[in-house]
Design an enzyme around this catalytic site. Sequence first.
Site, PDB file in Angstrom:
ATOM      1  N   HIS A  26      -5.794   9.954  -0.819  1.00 10.81           N
ATOM      2  CA  HIS A  26      -6.383   9.955   0.530  1.00 10.81           C
ATOM      3  C   HIS A  26      -5.482  10.484   1.648  1.00 10.81           C
ATOM      4  O   HIS A  26      -5.838  10.362   2.821  1.00 10.81           O
ATOM      5  CB  HIS A  26      -6.933   8.568   0.882  1.00 10.81           C
ATOM      6  CG  HIS A  26      -5.905   7.478   1.012  1.00 10.81           C
ATOM      7  ND1 HIS A  26      -5.710   6.525   0.043  1.00 10.81           N
ATOM      8  CD2 HIS A  26      -5.037   7.180   1.992  1.00 10.81           C
ATOM      9  CE1 HIS A  26      -4.764   5.700   0.429  1.00 10.81           C
ATOM     10  NE2 HIS A  26      -4.330   6.066   1.610  1.00 10.81           N
ATOM     11  N   ASP A  75      -7.454   1.883   2.235  1.00 12.29           N
ATOM     12  CA  ASP A  75      -7.086   2.833   3.299  1.00 12.29           C
ATOM     13  C   ASP A  75      -7.907   4.116   3.281  1.00 12.29           C
ATOM     14  O   ASP A  75      -7.566   5.057   3.983  1.00 12.29           O
ATOM     15  CB  ASP A  75      -5.589   3.165   3.142  1.00 12.29           C
ATOM     16  CG  ASP A  75      -5.025   3.881   4.358  1.00 12.29           C
ATOM     17  OD1 ASP A  75      -5.552   3.661   5.458  1.00 12.29           O
ATOM     18  OD2 ASP A  75      -4.071   4.661   4.211  1.00 12.29           O
ATOM     19  N   ASP A  85       1.185   5.101  -0.342  1.00  6.77           N
ATOM     20  CA  ASP A  85       0.478   6.375  -0.359  1.00  6.77           C
ATOM     21  C   ASP A  85       1.128   7.290  -1.389  1.00  6.77           C
ATOM     22  O   ASP A  85       2.344   7.486  -1.373  1.00  6.77           O
ATOM     23  CB  ASP A  85       0.494   6.991   1.039  1.00  6.77           C
ATOM     24  CG  ASP A  85      -0.346   6.148   2.001  1.00  6.77           C
ATOM     25  OD1 ASP A  85      -1.545   6.003   1.726  1.00  6.77           O
ATOM     26  OD2 ASP A  85       0.203   5.611   2.977  1.00  6.77           O
ATOM     27  N   HIS A 114       0.863  -1.184   0.000  1.00  5.99           N
ATOM     28  CA  HIS A 114       0.000   0.000   0.000  1.00  5.99           C
ATOM     29  C   HIS A 114       0.897   1.230   0.000  1.00  5.99           C
ATOM     30  O   HIS A 114       1.511   1.553   1.010  1.00  5.99           O
ATOM     31  CB  HIS A 114      -0.913  -0.007   1.219  1.00  5.99           C
ATOM     32  CG  HIS A 114      -1.738   1.234   1.315  1.00  5.99           C
ATOM     33  ND1 HIS A 114      -2.812   1.456   0.499  1.00  5.99           N
ATOM     34  CD2 HIS A 114      -1.610   2.339   2.077  1.00  5.99           C
ATOM     35  CE1 HIS A 114      -3.320   2.644   0.767  1.00  5.99           C
ATOM     36  NE2 HIS A 114      -2.612   3.201   1.727  1.00  5.99           N
TER      37      HIS A 114
HETATM   38 ZN   LIG Z   1      -2.882   5.030   2.710  1.00  2.00          ZN
END
Ligand SMILES: [Zn+2]
Length: 1014
Positions: free
Chosen positions: A578, A374, A264, A262
């Site tokens: 996000h 997320d 970001d 994951h």
């Molecule tokens: Zn994230």
Amino acid sequence: MHDDRTLVEARLKRVLEERIRPAVYPESVPLTVSVWTAPGEPVPVAEGLAAPRSPIAVGDAWGAPWSTSWLTVAGTVPEAWAGRTVEALIDLGFDANMPGFQCEGLVYRPDGSPVKGLNPQNQWVRIAAPAVGGEPVLLHVEAAANPVILDYHPFLPTELGDKETAGDKPQYRLARMDLAVFDETVWQLVLDLEVLGELMAELPADGARRWELLRAVERALDAIDLQDVNGTAAAARSCLVEVLAAPAAPSAHRIGAIGHAHIDSAWLWPLRETVRKVARTAANMTALLEDEPDFLYTMSQAQQFAWIKEHRPEVYARVKKAVADGRFVPAGGMWVESDTNMPSSEAMARQFVHGKRFFLAEFGIENEEAWLPDTFGFTGGLPQIIRNAGSKWLLTQKISWSQINKFPHHTFLWEGIDGTRIFTHFPPVDTYNCSMKGSEIAHAARNFKDKGVARHSLAPTGWGDGGGGTTREMVGKAARLRDLEGSATVRWQRPAEFFAEAEAEYPKPPVWVGELYLELHRATLTSQARTKQGNRRSENLLREAELWCATAALRTGLAYPYERLDRIWKTVLLHQFHDILPGSSIAWVHREAEATYAGLAAELEELIGAAQRALAGDPAGGRELVFNGAPHGRSAVPAGGAAVAVAGPGDCAVTAREGGGFVLDNGLLRVVVDGDGLVVSAVDAASGREAVAPGTRANLLQLHPDFPNMWDAWDVDQFYRNTVTDLVAADEVAVHAEGPAEVAVRVARSFGSSTVTQTLTLRAGSGRLDIDTEVDWHEAEKFLKLAFPLDVHTERYAAETQFGHQFRPTHTNTSWDAAKFEACNHRFVHLAEPGWGVALVTPSTYGHDVTRAVRGEDGGTTTTVRFSLLRAPRFPDPRTDQGRHRFRHALVPGAEIGDAVREGYAVGLPERRVTGSAEAVRPLVELDQDALVVSAVKLADDGSGDLVVRVYESGGGRARGRLATSFALAAAVPCDLLERPWDGTRGEVVVDGDGVRLALRPFELVTLRLTPAR
Ligand SMILES: [Zn+2]
């Protein structure tokens, strides 16, 4: 028998740690290391490889914050190691407890081809197996000194989050830099013992399996000669063969594992570093796929693929091949894993359009799952958007983070505001960084809420955010967990295969209706106000740019700016990631975002201006045309068209109020502002009803202390409400405008180190009180709210979301209701009694709260709506939101839901005036039904010249209407969001002359491709 479990378990722990793990690399020799540090931002690979090096040694400090060092490691394989497996061990100074969030490296061969990433849990580079004695070793490492922002004591304010404030103190010290012999048998023994030891700890103490494992582990430990681990590892392994071969129970929970990181797209690092994080992880994962034939990996966010393609073509070639082999699986079909609370209807749709189109174009793959592990909550508008994008499944893990209520399902149908149902899965492993630990696997099985009717769950497996993704150790553990007595089973599985299997086994899943509200991170609706306003401004300008450019293209032949709009959209979509739009990134990210939004605004204004000038004609014509980009007509200017400006007579008046203050009246609305600059009355003339709750004052600024227990930029904790200061003292209350067309009162206040100026304006012909608030904000850890106590008795209120609105309670009956103490709206909040209501509208304030109070006069209740204007958290950006801000809000007494929709659009899409020769610009399309709202008018992305129009039912009821085209219509086809013919539209779409008759169900959206007759 005596219970000796703790003794054997402690023995296993010590022997593993102190003897067996160190024996994985029984022999090593040091590598020589040299370094070059790039003077500023990262340089191209060729430049880094070619730069001159100077010596550096293990133990030396390196790496000013955010700097890049190019290391060269060199050595020779000792002759005695011929035939053995040799690896380089490169420890940049990692803290193994913190995968992601610190320094990282990407290893290159001298020819510039990438080898793999270096991460805290992934420090090895395979040199040869079998090795040739005397072979030279030469590798280069692009090492990024990303500083630790989220440290062991988390959430402390730090200046490290922007290179402009981070200083130049080295952040790391080179640790182990060796060439070493890798003993695979010992490595396998480590995994055997880890898997069995971790499983053992999860099994009931009174079950036979736990004891069988304990005795087998003990026999293995007995078989090891601690002075010769390498010589006895095979014997120890043979003691474990039998317990590892015992198959899982037929009813065992079944975990589909998928390799994942994951990442970001920006967060505690800037966007430019994500480009490299993704490249390092993808290099690691393509290498692991080659080594491990059963392993499968998934990566989401088309933007991240696009970055690798642009910046690391050598890595992208490996990704493309692995995708073609079906082993590197693009997931999610969105441009980024965006926030879903705040993006507009169109932006949410375009996340899927651009994501899916990229995967289709690059790989020929169409994703059917939305992948948002997320994201901080999911709107009731999202299911319909997912379905209209041609997808049908959703994965998220985040709702398990909710503070208060435990979600009752892991696999269920999620029903949106329009009734669309999406098959949804929450991985019960409760993490998107599963590492195949026994505790995680057992938790997934125990935690799974749908036992008895379903058996499958998904486990995204690997370190994210620059942790390097899945490790070979995780793959080794997964192999042992494939079919193991006492454990859930594990096998590598693609997301789509998981969903197909989970759906097939669960024909009647339970249904959850409405938004998936995350009971955490509620302050992400408010933090970093300038980023949020930049997003909303860009969304509005994109709407106008597409509308006017399409109109100009069809009317005047002006070239439609396909490529520019495509690029601008992708930039806006990226910033909806996000941690960007929610305001939870470091200062660097938000500083850059502001500049980026300013650039986009200038470019979009230029596009809009050029299109409107083309439509208005020769400025020498001298006619002032008013362009209306909103979806509703206003002041005689049709929606999506332009008309010559007509100045209305205007009958606004402002008079002094007895006892101080002023009365503003325009015949539609009469507003009384008291001597403190607060609104004590707002009467809607049509009904004669008072909007302000008796004995209260509206437009009240309230200041709360705001120091959450953790996650400063993300969270506001409920106790913030315990203390409040009403900002009632005014420095000035004065008339600001008093023409017949407009009257206004200006109010100035000061508090703490900040000042605020408000302008309350009533315009001729408008039932809206506009409130313009300018704040010069210099507070720390405070929350600023703008309150409107309203004389409305209601149990629920409506808040706009994508393609409609959702209802929330005004009370706190249940823990689920109470948890929603801060929520999201797009452009309006509406509350009503039968026959009469009030709307509060805003172009860019998302956070709000709604509460009820006893009505003094008669024991009924009133309802208070408060907008959340500003916060001042100090982590991760220590100066969040400091400085000047401007907000706009409006109070609309007597508003029905349709008025709320109309005024919501109107405040964000002001009229534009252009001088030209045209008498008017007729809209390309016109609707004869107000509940049907146009959300986009654009040319088709395929360049065919077709017009694409998206319409939705905005009132929550059924609506019939006719969309008339002002051009000869050859064909009209319902489409999906990707503008492909689609039969999924359930409403009625019938071509009727130069127009289309529409009958839509509540909140239904329909995309029409309209082909002009040529
Ligand atoms: Zn994230």
